[in-house]
Write a protein that holds these residues in place. Structure first.
Motif, short mmCIF file in Angstrom:
data_model
loop_
_atom_site.label_atom_id
_atom_site.label_comp_id
_atom_site.label_asym_id
_atom_site.label_seq_id
_atom_site.Cartn_x
_atom_site.Cartn_y
_atom_site.Cartn_z
N PHE A 45 8.90 -8.88 -1.51
CA PHE A 45 9.21 -9.88 -2.50
C PHE A 45 9.72 -9.27 -3.71
CE2 PHE A 45 6.52 -12.00 0.84
CZ PHE A 45 7.23 -13.22 0.91
N LEU A 46 10.58 -9.85 -4.64
CA LEU A 46 10.56 -9.70 -5.97
C LEU A 46 10.02 -10.74 -6.53
CD1 LEU A 46 12.11 -7.70 -8.12
CD2 LEU A 46 14.11 -9.27 -7.91
N TYR A 47 8.89 -10.40 -7.42
CA TYR A 47 8.09 -11.65 -8.12
C TYR A 47 8.69 -11.87 -9.61
CZ TYR A 47 4.73 -10.40 -4.33
OH TYR A 47 4.08 -10.38 -3.39
N ARG A 48 8.88 -13.20 -9.90
CA ARG A 48 9.53 -13.52 -10.92
C ARG A 48 8.28 -14.13 -11.80
NH1 ARG A 48 12.87 -18.75 -10.81
NH2 ARG A 48 10.92 -19.88 -10.99
N ILE A 49 7.90 -13.50 -12.93
CA ILE A 49 6.73 -13.62 -13.70
C ILE A 49 7.28 -14.51 -15.38
CG2 ILE A 49 4.79 -12.45 -15.04
CD1 ILE A 49 5.26 -10.22 -13.01
N ASN A 50 6.40 -15.60 -15.39
CA ASN A 50 6.67 -16.05 -16.90
C ASN A 50 5.90 -15.17 -17.89
OD1 ASN A 50 6.07 -17.90 -19.42
ND2 ASN A 50 6.97 -19.33 -18.03
N VAL A 51 6.73 -14.38 -18.71
CA VAL A 51 6.20 -13.64 -19.77
C VAL A 51 5.28 -14.26 -20.65
CG1 VAL A 51 8.01 -12.21 -19.51
CG2 VAL A 51 8.45 -13.91 -21.09
N HIS A 52 5.43 -15.57 -20.93
CA HIS A 52 4.43 -16.30 -21.93
C HIS A 52 3.34 -16.84 -21.16
CE1 HIS A 52 8.35 -16.56 -24.10
NE2 HIS A 52 8.68 -17.31 -23.30
N SER A 53 3.20 -17.33 -20.10
CA SER A 53 1.89 -17.65 -19.59
C SER A 53 1.18 -16.59 -18.45
CB SER A 53 2.12 -18.96 -18.51
OG SER A 53 3.13 -18.61 -17.52
N ARG A 54 2.20 -15.42 -18.39
CA ARG A 54 1.53 -14.40 -17.64
C ARG A 54 1.38 -14.75 -16.03
NH1 ARG A 54 3.00 -11.84 -22.08
NH2 ARG A 54 1.44 -11.42 -23.55
N GLU A 55 2.24 -15.77 -15.62
CA GLU A 55 1.93 -16.45 -14.18
C GLU A 55 3.17 -16.09 -13.39
OE1 GLU A 55 -0.89 -20.13 -15.44
OE2 GLU A 55 1.31 -20.42 -14.76
N VAL A 56 2.94 -15.74 -12.01
CA VAL A 56 3.82 -15.42 -11.09
C VAL A 56 4.29 -17.04 -10.77
CG1 VAL A 56 4.53 -14.56 -8.89
CG2 VAL A 56 2.94 -13.49 -10.27
N THR A 57 5.79 -16.99 -10.94
CA THR A 57 6.09 -18.61 -10.80
C THR A 57 7.01 -18.74 -9.65
OG1 THR A 57 8.14 -18.03 -12.23
CG2 THR A 57 6.43 -19.14 -13.43
N LYS A 58 7.39 -17.20 -9.03
CA LYS A 58 8.35 -17.48 -7.79
C LYS A 58 8.03 -16.02 -7.08
CE LYS A 58 12.61 -19.03 -5.80
NZ LYS A 58 14.19 -19.32 -6.04
N ALA A 59 8.20 -15.84 -5.84
CA ALA A 59 8.46 -14.85 -4.97
C ALA A 59 9.54 -14.99 -4.30
CB ALA A 59 7.24 -14.75 -3.90
N ILE A 60 10.54 -14.08 -4.70
CA ILE A 60 11.93 -14.21 -4.14
C ILE A 60 12.01 -13.19 -2.78
CG2 ILE A 60 14.27 -13.62 -4.57
CD1 ILE A 60 13.56 -13.94 -7.60
N PRO A 61 12.28 -13.62 -1.68
CA PRO A 61 12.23 -12.82 -0.48
C PRO A 61 13.22 -11.70 -0.49
CG PRO A 61 13.13 -15.07 -0.20
CD PRO A 61 12.53 -15.03 -1.45
N LEU A 62 13.05 -10.56 -0.20
CA LEU A 62 14.17 -9.68 -0.02
C LEU A 62 14.48 -9.93 1.78
CD1 LEU A 62 12.46 -6.73 -2.03
CD2 LEU A 62 13.83 -8.59 -2.68
N ASN A 63 15.64 -10.43 1.92
CA ASN A 63 15.91 -10.78 3.13
C ASN A 63 16.89 -9.59 3.88
OD1 ASN A 63 14.54 -13.02 3.30
ND2 ASN A 63 16.14 -14.39 2.09
N HIS A 64 17.24 -8.50 3.11
CA HIS A 64 17.97 -7.60 3.82
C HIS A 64 17.13 -7.13 5.03
CE1 HIS A 64 21.56 -5.10 3.77
NE2 HIS A 64 20.60 -4.03 4.37
#
Length: 768
Positions: free
Chosen positions: A236-255
């Motif tokens: 996964f590529l993890y998207r992080i909100n830099v203000h809340s320090r929370e992982v908001t989404k795990a983007i799957p690496l589907n290749h």
């Protein structure tokens, strides 16, 4: 009386305090003044970090600006003996915020055999004074740090293979404005991501080996609200909100076959990320790695034991439940197939890039500072592919492959897992557009002109610079340590033409001056006896001059060669003692000086200029006529004559001074004076100094102005006289005409009266 006694007690106690301490306590404030006043200028310098020192050099390497001892930065723990080469500090990564601080992540290596210490720290240094400011505790192993300049934050990536609490690594965030604030933390594995889709219709996802660290985070001002983190142990590529320090989404690496990612870069031009995927591979001589499997309960190059895996990429794709690895152990294997390109705005894959010129397709992506080019550093080191970012959402374009000719390691060698092209540095300052490629396996670098990469398939100009060994070598043939974190590095300055390349095994640093173009690049200087585990170029861009000043001569090409200053001239020998002179008769009296020649007669004074007629309103128009011009010429002639007289007077004074005899005392006997030195050669305008000449010019201008003013005054005076005369004549004429009119009227009235009287008398005569 009480007030006087109290004042005396206060004064006495103050005096006693001064006697007791020997120093007025108010002078303690001087240390703050001299802390800022008396310190080294460490901006625009190259910082070298090793186990026993931190050194700061000028950009040309000729001057050591400041040195800090490792024992002062990383003291050994109480009761523990520090041993080994890195006996004091073990620096993992270094960055700068470009205005105040330099940060270094440090993992203590203390005790017998180099066992790990209790925890890691962030060592903080001043970018203004160069001093060590303090140590901030952090995770056990801060292997990588990233300075987020647009947020004044330091992101710390942690990895601890010995952790037992079930956490597989995390990211800590330190505010670079307030160090004492407790770190924020992002736990990538605290996010409950769904399993990635099956890479093949009939296969289940292969379990990912737990390598115990998250990866790297992509942070850029072009995407200010989010960060994207890779993870070697998660697809996964993890998207992080830099203000809340929370992982908001795990983007799957589907290749297909991509089981995780680690090294990554980003271009702010298209907001795309370039990820090196990790794959699963088979081990064995005939397998993907080309080297024998380590066996049960044993580990391979990167510390991982073999296990059963499914191979989905490369020539052995489709093999299932075979001995092998997943992750970094497969770097450089036949299953390592390239780099994934992700659109961070739409969060989708837009392309996949496999190196074109090599059999080994594994590569690490590196983006140029401007983001205009992306380089794929191949594992085998023979070539480096160059990509040009396209529009946002479009796959980047392949441009060319740069031939580097670094040593290719045969598949099966343990070094095949490391990238042959260990590092690349850039200078993109508007004058130069250059990249320098280095290899841990080879003692030469490639200097590449990036400005020539403009046409598809055209290879740019390249120059090879050898890194010559100047001292003995006790570590082998290569100048850089192999494997792990000890790889040859390239660091380039900003605003100058210098790049530094380290050779840690030789304790040397090679200073390369790129000059104005690639052809003028040269290894200009070698710093010796200086170990270097990490290097950094640091500059305080908030300084009044932009932080420059230690750049040597690198602003516009190669500086002139430095030569030692000439030796000072020997002191003159002492004069021999002079014997007392014999008595001499008094000299004859000096005849009086001849009188100065009489001054020449002054030139005849020119006649006064004619006076223009008319009133004040007609003066300016009159001066434009021939008569007015004659008045101005006459005034100019008068000013010129006055200037000539002044110049003649100055000349007479200079002549008198030059011919004046020396004053001699004829009454007291003295030795004959030495002959006077020969007069200096005559120079132009010897009698008149520049100041006198300027005075004469100003005097001439003033005389001309005075003459013109007097002329105008005369014209106005004549006009005033004419006006008065005219008005007086008019009054007299009016009075005379009035008197004549009155006499005529009186005469006529008398005649009328006489006629009336005669008529009256005529009327009365018959009655008498």
């Amino acid at each position: 009386m009480k007030v006087a006694v109290l004042a005396a007690l206060i004064v006495g106690s103050g005096a006693a305090g001064v006697v007791a301490t020997g120093k007025d306590s108010r002078s303690l404030s001087d240390k703050s003044d001299y802390y800022w006043y008396d310190h080294a200028q460490v901006s625009d310098t190259f910082w070298i970090f090793s186990g026993d020192h931190v050194k700061m050099f000028s950009a040309d390497g000729l001057t050591t600006i400041k040195t800090l001892r490792g024992s002062d930065i990383c003291p050994c723990a109480a009761g523990v003996t520090c041993k080994g080469r890195n006996k004091q500090c073990s620096f993992r990564d270094v960055v700068s915020d470009g205005k105040e601080f330099v940060f270094a992540s440090e993992q203590r290596t203390v005790g017998e055999g180099g066992t790990d210490g209790e925890g890691g720290t962030i060592e903080i240094f001043s970018l203004i004074t160069g001093v060590h400011l303090g140590s901030v505790p952090t995770c056990r192993s801060p292997y990588h740090i990233d300075q987020v300049v647009h947020r004044d934050e330091l992101w710390i990536y942690c990895w601890d293979p010995k952790v037992t609490d079930g956490r597989h690594g995390n990211i800590q965030i330190l505010s670079t404005n307030v160090w004492a604030v407790k770190h924020s933390e992002v736990d990538l594995f605290g996010y409950n991501a769904q399993p990635s889709p099956s890479p093949a219709p009939t296969e289940t996802p292969t379990p990912v080996s737990k390598f115990n660290f998250p990866g790297l985070a992509i942070l850029d001002a072009s995407i200010p609200n989010d960060a994207y983190a890779t993870s070697l142990s998660s697809p996964f590529l993890y998207r992080i909100n830099v203000h809340s320090r929370e992982v908001t989404k795990a983007i799957p690496l589907n290749h297909t076959g991509c089981v995780g990612s680690y090294k990554a870069s980003m271009s702010p031009l298209n907001k795309h990320a370039y990820l090196r995927c990790s794959f699963c591979c088979s081990c064995g001589i005939t397998g993907d790695t080309g080297r024998a499997c380590p066996g049960d309960d044993k580990t391979d190059v990167w510390g991982m034991p073999q296990k059963k895996v499914n191979v989905l990429t490369g020539p052995n794709a489709g093999r299932t439940n075979v001995d092998g690895f997943c992750g970094e152990e497969c770097y450089g294997s036949k299953a390592d197939i390239g780099v994934l390109e992700m659109d961070l705005i739409n969060e989708v894959e837009v392309g996949f890039h496999a190196p074109k010129m090599t059999e080994n397709k594994g590569a690490e992506p590196v983006t140029s500072p401007k983001g205009d080019l992306v380089f794929l550093k191949g594992n085998d080191g023979s070539y480096c592919d160059v990509l040009k970012p396209a529009g946002q959402g479009s796959k980047s374009t392949y441009v060319t492959s740069i031939k580097l000719d670094f040593t290719t390691v045969v598949r099966g060698d343990k070094e095949a897992t490391s990238v042959a092209t260990s590092d690349v540095g850039f200078i993109q300052d508007g004058t130069r557009d250059v990249a320098i490629f280095a290899s841990t396996r080879d003692d030469f670098v490639k200097v590449v002109d990036l400005s020539k990469i403009s046409q598809l398939g055209v290879e740019p100009p390249i120059k090879t610079l050898m890194l010559e060994k100047l001292t003995g070598n006790a570590y082998g043939d290569s100048g850089a340590n192999h494997g792990g974190y000890k790889a040859r590095k390239v660091v380039c300055g900003v605003g100058n033409s210098y790049c530094w390349v380290n050779s840690d095994k030789w304790d040397q640093l090679h200073v390369i001056n790129v000059g104005k173009d690639v052809e003028s690049a040269v290894v200009e200087y070698v710093v010796t006896n200086t170990p270097s585990s990490q290097m950094l170029y640091a500059r305080n861009y908030f300084a009044p001059d932009g932080g420059g000043g230690n750049g040597g001569g690198g602003g516009g090409g190669r500086p002139p060669p430095r030569r030692p200053p000439p030796p000072p001239p020997p002191p003159p020998p002492p004069p021999p003692p002079t014997p007392p002179p014999p008595p001499t008769p008094p000299p004859p009296p000096t005849p009086p000086p001849p009188p100065p020649p009489p001054p020449p007669p002054p030139p005849p004074t020119p006649p006064p200029p004619p006076t223009p007629p008319g009133g004040p309103a007609m003066i300016m128009s009159y001066l434009n006529t021939a008569a007015g011009i004659s008045i101005l010429n006459a005034a100019a002639a008068a000013a010129t004559a006055a200037a000539s007289q002044a110049e003649a007077a100055v000349k007479r004074v200079n002549d008198a001074i030059r011919t004046r005899p020396r004053n001699t005392d004829s009454q007291s006997p003295s030795p004959s004076p030495p002959p006077p030195p020969p007069p200096p050669p005559p120079v132009a305008n010897e009698g008149i100094s520049p100041a006198v000449t300027a005075g004469l010019v100003m005097s001439s201008v003033a005389l001309f102005a005075s003459g013109l003013t007097m002329t105008l005054h005369a014209v106005l005076w004549r006009k005033a006289q004419a006006v008065v005369h005219f008005r007086t004549s008019a009054v007299k004429t009016k009075a005379t005409s009035r008197a004549r009119r009155t006499a005529s009227e009186e005469k006529k009235l008398g005649s009328v009266r006489l006629a009336l009287l005669e008529k009256m008398c005529g009327n009365l005569q018959p009655h008498i």
